[in-house]
Design a protein around this motif. Structure first.
Motif, short mmCIF file in Angstrom:
data_model
loop_
_atom_site.label_atom_id
_atom_site.label_comp_id
_atom_site.label_asym_id
_atom_site.label_seq_id
_atom_site.Cartn_x
_atom_site.Cartn_y
_atom_site.Cartn_z
N SER A 8 0.82 -1.28 0.12
CA SER A 8 -0.22 -0.10 -0.14
C SER A 8 1.07 1.20 0.11
N THR A 9 2.06 1.65 0.13
CA THR A 9 2.94 1.87 0.08
C THR A 9 3.57 3.23 -1.00
N GLY A 10 3.61 2.34 -2.39
CA GLY A 10 4.05 1.85 -3.51
C GLY A 10 2.98 3.24 -4.24
N VAL A 12 1.44 2.78 -6.62
CA VAL A 12 0.44 1.59 -7.60
C VAL A 12 -0.87 2.05 -5.87
N SER A 31 4.82 -2.93 4.78
CA SER A 31 5.32 -4.30 4.61
C SER A 31 5.68 -4.68 5.60
N VAL A 36 4.94 -10.40 2.62
CA VAL A 36 3.99 -11.38 2.10
C VAL A 36 5.12 -12.74 1.74
N ILE A 98 -0.75 -6.93 -10.20
CA ILE A 98 -0.07 -6.40 -11.17
C ILE A 98 1.48 -7.48 -11.94
N THR A 147 1.41 -4.11 -16.93
CA THR A 147 1.77 -2.73 -16.76
C THR A 147 2.78 -2.32 -17.86
N1 LIG Z 1 7.57 0.77 -11.02
C1 LIG Z 1 7.73 -0.02 -12.67
O1 LIG Z 1 8.29 1.07 -13.77
C2 LIG Z 1 6.66 -0.92 -13.06
C3 LIG Z 1 6.70 -1.25 -14.40
C4 LIG Z 1 5.93 -2.81 -14.79
C5 LIG Z 1 4.67 -3.37 -13.92
N2 LIG Z 1 5.23 -2.90 -12.60
C6 LIG Z 1 4.72 -3.40 -11.17
O2 LIG Z 1 3.30 -2.55 -10.43
C7 LIG Z 1 3.46 -3.16 -9.63
C8 LIG Z 1 3.38 -2.08 -8.23
O3 LIG Z 1 4.54 -1.01 -8.94
P1 LIG Z 1 4.70 -0.07 -7.93
O4 LIG Z 1 6.15 0.73 -8.83
O5 LIG Z 1 4.05 1.37 -7.65
O6 LIG Z 1 5.90 -0.21 -7.28
P2 LIG Z 1 6.67 0.28 -5.45
O7 LIG Z 1 6.83 1.88 -6.13
O8 LIG Z 1 8.37 -0.11 -5.45
O9 LIG Z 1 6.20 -0.46 -4.58
C9 LIG Z 1 6.24 -1.96 -3.97
C10 LIG Z 1 5.25 -2.04 -2.83
O10 LIG Z 1 5.79 -3.20 -2.61
C11 LIG Z 1 5.98 -3.48 -1.33
N3 LIG Z 1 6.57 -4.61 -0.59
C12 LIG Z 1 7.93 -5.03 -1.27
N4 LIG Z 1 7.87 -6.32 -0.10
C13 LIG Z 1 7.13 -6.31 0.37
C14 LIG Z 1 6.61 -7.96 0.85
N5 LIG Z 1 8.14 -7.70 1.44
N6 LIG Z 1 5.50 -7.88 1.83
C15 LIG Z 1 4.47 -6.97 1.95
N7 LIG Z 1 4.92 -5.52 1.07
C16 LIG Z 1 6.42 -5.38 0.09
C17 LIG Z 1 6.85 -2.17 -0.69
O11 LIG Z 1 6.92 -1.28 1.02
P3 LIG Z 1 8.13 -1.16 1.38
O12 LIG Z 1 8.50 0.59 0.05
O13 LIG Z 1 7.38 -1.03 2.79
O14 LIG Z 1 9.32 -2.32 0.69
C18 LIG Z 1 6.20 -1.09 -1.67
O15 LIG Z 1 4.76 -0.60 -0.96
C19 LIG Z 1 4.78 -4.10 -8.76
O16 LIG Z 1 3.61 -5.52 -8.87
C20 LIG Z 1 5.08 -4.19 -10.14
O17 LIG Z 1 6.16 -5.44 -10.41
C21 LIG Z 1 6.12 -1.89 -11.95
#
Ligand SMILES: NC(=O)c1ccc[n+]([C@@H]2O[C@H](COP(=O)([O-])OP(=O)(O)OC[C@H]3O[C@@H](n4cnc5c(N)ncnc54)[C@H](OP(=O)(O)O)[C@@H]3O)[C@@H](O)[C@H]2O)c1
Length: 297
Positions: A8-10, A12, A31, A36, A98, A147
Motif C-alpha cells: 500500500s505504500t508503493g 500504485v 510491508s 508477503v 499487477i 503494465t
Molecule cells: N515501477 C514500474 O515501472 C513498473 C512497471 C511495470 C509493472 N510494475 C508492477 O507494478 C506493481 C506496482 O509497482 P510500484 O511501482 O507501485 O512499486 P513500488 O513503488 O516499488 O512499491 C512496491 C511496494 O511493495 C512493498 N513491498 C516490498 N516488499 C514487500 C514485502 N515483502 N511484503 C509486503 N510488501 C512489500 C513495498 O513496501 P516497502 O516500501 O515498505 O518495501 C511497496 O509498498 C508491481 O507489481 C510492479 O512489479 C511496475
C-alpha cells in the motif's frame, strides 16, 4: 466489504488508497505489518479481515539490483504471490495482481498480446512471471494486469529522476531506441477499481464464475521512447514552472547506456482485450503526466 491492499505504500498502492470507492473498507498494511514472504503474516490478515478482494500491489521492483539479489526478488515476486494465492484460493477470495511488460524479451515488432509467448531477459521479469504462474495455479479468481513504465508523484520513477537531473544538469542523455508505454499509477488504480466495482455489482446479482477473470495488458497510450518521454517531461515541467529552463536532451542508444539488467527494446502492450471489456479507461500518458507534475508543484 473489506479490500486488502498489499504493497500500500508503493506508487500504485498509494493511488489505490486515494481512489478507493467509498463502499469498500480499505485495509492497507505496510510491508512490516504484512510481509508477503511470511506465510503466517499473510494468513493472519485473511483470517482477521476476510477480504472481499485482495489487491496485490507489492513487489520487488529494483530491476538492476535484482540481477545480484535474485533470491530476494523471487522471494517477494514469486513466493510472496504464492502465499497470497494459496490463502485466497483456499477461501475463494479474488486476487487482483499487477505484473510487467518485462516478462517479454522485446524482440517482437508489433504490440505484445496476452497470448504471446513470454521470455524474460532479466531476473526481475523472470521473478514476476513466476508470480503470475503461482497466482494462476493457486487462485482461480484472479485478475492480472500487466503494465509498463509506471510513474506517479510519489516513489522512484523516470519522471522524478528526469526532474532531478533537469535541475542539476544542462544536458541529459536518454535512451532513444527502447519503446514502450508510460503509464500513470493513478490510471492503473482506476483500472483495478473498475474491476472491483464490477465485482461489487456481481456479488449481489450473479455468481462470481462468469466474471471476466484472467490476464490483461494495460498501459496508457500512445507508445514512445524514453527520449520522447523525457522531452515531454521537460516541456511540461517548464510550462508548469517546475524547471526554469529545459535542459539539452541527447538521444543515445542502449549500448551507450549499459545497465546491470538488460531491458526489452520493445515492450509495447496491446491493450485491445481490456479495452473491449468496455469499462476500463485508457488515457493518454501526456495528460496523466500533467496531473502528476501538477501534484509536484
Ligand atoms: N515501477 C514500474 O515501472 C513498473 C512497471 C511495470 C509493472 N510494475 C508492477 O507494478 C506493481 C506496482 O509497482 P510500484 O511501482 O507501485 O512499486 P513500488 O513503488 O516499488 O512499491 C512496491 C511496494 O511493495 C512493498 N513491498 C516490498 N516488499 C514487500 C514485502 N515483502 N511484503 C509486503 N510488501 C512489500 C513495498 O513496501 P516497502 O516500501 O515498505 O518495501 C511497496 O509498498 C508491481 O507489481 C510492479 O512489479 C511496475
Amino acid at each position: 466489504m473489506n479490500v486488502l491492499i498489499v504493497g500500500s505504500t508503493g506508487q500504485v498502492g498509494s493511488e489505490l488508497i486515494k481512489l478507493a470507492p467509498d463502499y469498500f473498507n480499505v485495509i492497507a498494511p505496510t510491508s512490516s505489518e504484512l510481509d508477503v514472504t511470511d506465510k503466517g503474516s499473510v494468513d493472519d490478515y485473511f483470517v482477521e479481515f476476510n477480504p472481499f478482494i485482495v489487491i496485490n500491489a507489492s513487489a520487488y521492483t529494483a530491476v538492476d539490483k535484482a540481477e545480484t539479489e535474485a533470491d530476494k526478488a523471487f522471494s517477494i515476486n514469486d513466493n510472496g504471490v504464492k502465499n497470497i494465492a494459496i490463502a485466497a484460493g483456499a477461501r475463494g477470495i479474488p486476487v487482483f495482481h499487477i505484473s510487467t511488460d518485462y516478462v517479454f524479451c522485446g524482440k517482437k515488432e508489433t504490440p505484445y498480446t496476452e497470448s504471446d509467448a513470454t521470455n524474460p531477459i532479466g531476473v526481475y521479469g523472470a521473478s514476476k512471471l513466476a508470480g503470475e504462474k503461482a497466482l494462476t495455479e493457486f487462485c482461480d479468481k484472479h485478475i492480472i494486469l500487466r503494465t509498463s513504465w509506471v510513474f506517479s508523484s510519489s516513489g522512484n520513477n523516470f519522471v522524478k529522476t528526469m526532474l532531478r537531473l533537469g535541475r542539476d544538469r544542462s544536458e541529459i542523455s536518454v535512451v532513444s531506441d527502447q519503446f514502450g508505454c508510460p503509464t500513470s499509477a493513478a490510471s492503473i488504480a482506476k483500472a483495478l477499481w473498475a474491476f472491483g466495482c464490477l465485482l461489487y455489482k456481481y456479488d449481489s446479482t450473479s455468481t462470481k464464475e462468469d466474471f471476466p477473470w484472467g490476464l490483461y495488458h494495460y498501459s496508457n497510450k500512445p507508445s514512445c521512447s524514453w527520449y520522447d518521454f523525457a522531452q515531454e517531461i521537460f516541456k511540461q515541467s517548464k510550462q508548469l514552472g517546475l524547471l526554469e529552463h529545459e535542459p539539452g536532451l541527447k538521444g543515445i542508444s542502449t549500448s551507450e547506456y549499459p545497465t546491470l539488467a538488460k531491458r526489452p527494446n520493445f515492450s509495447i502492450l496491446d491493450c485491445e482485450k481490456i479495452k473491449n471489456l468496455g469499462f476500463v479507461d485508457i488515457p493518454e500518458w501526456q495528460s496523466e503526466l500533467n496531473d502528476v507534475l501538477s501534484d509536484l508543484i
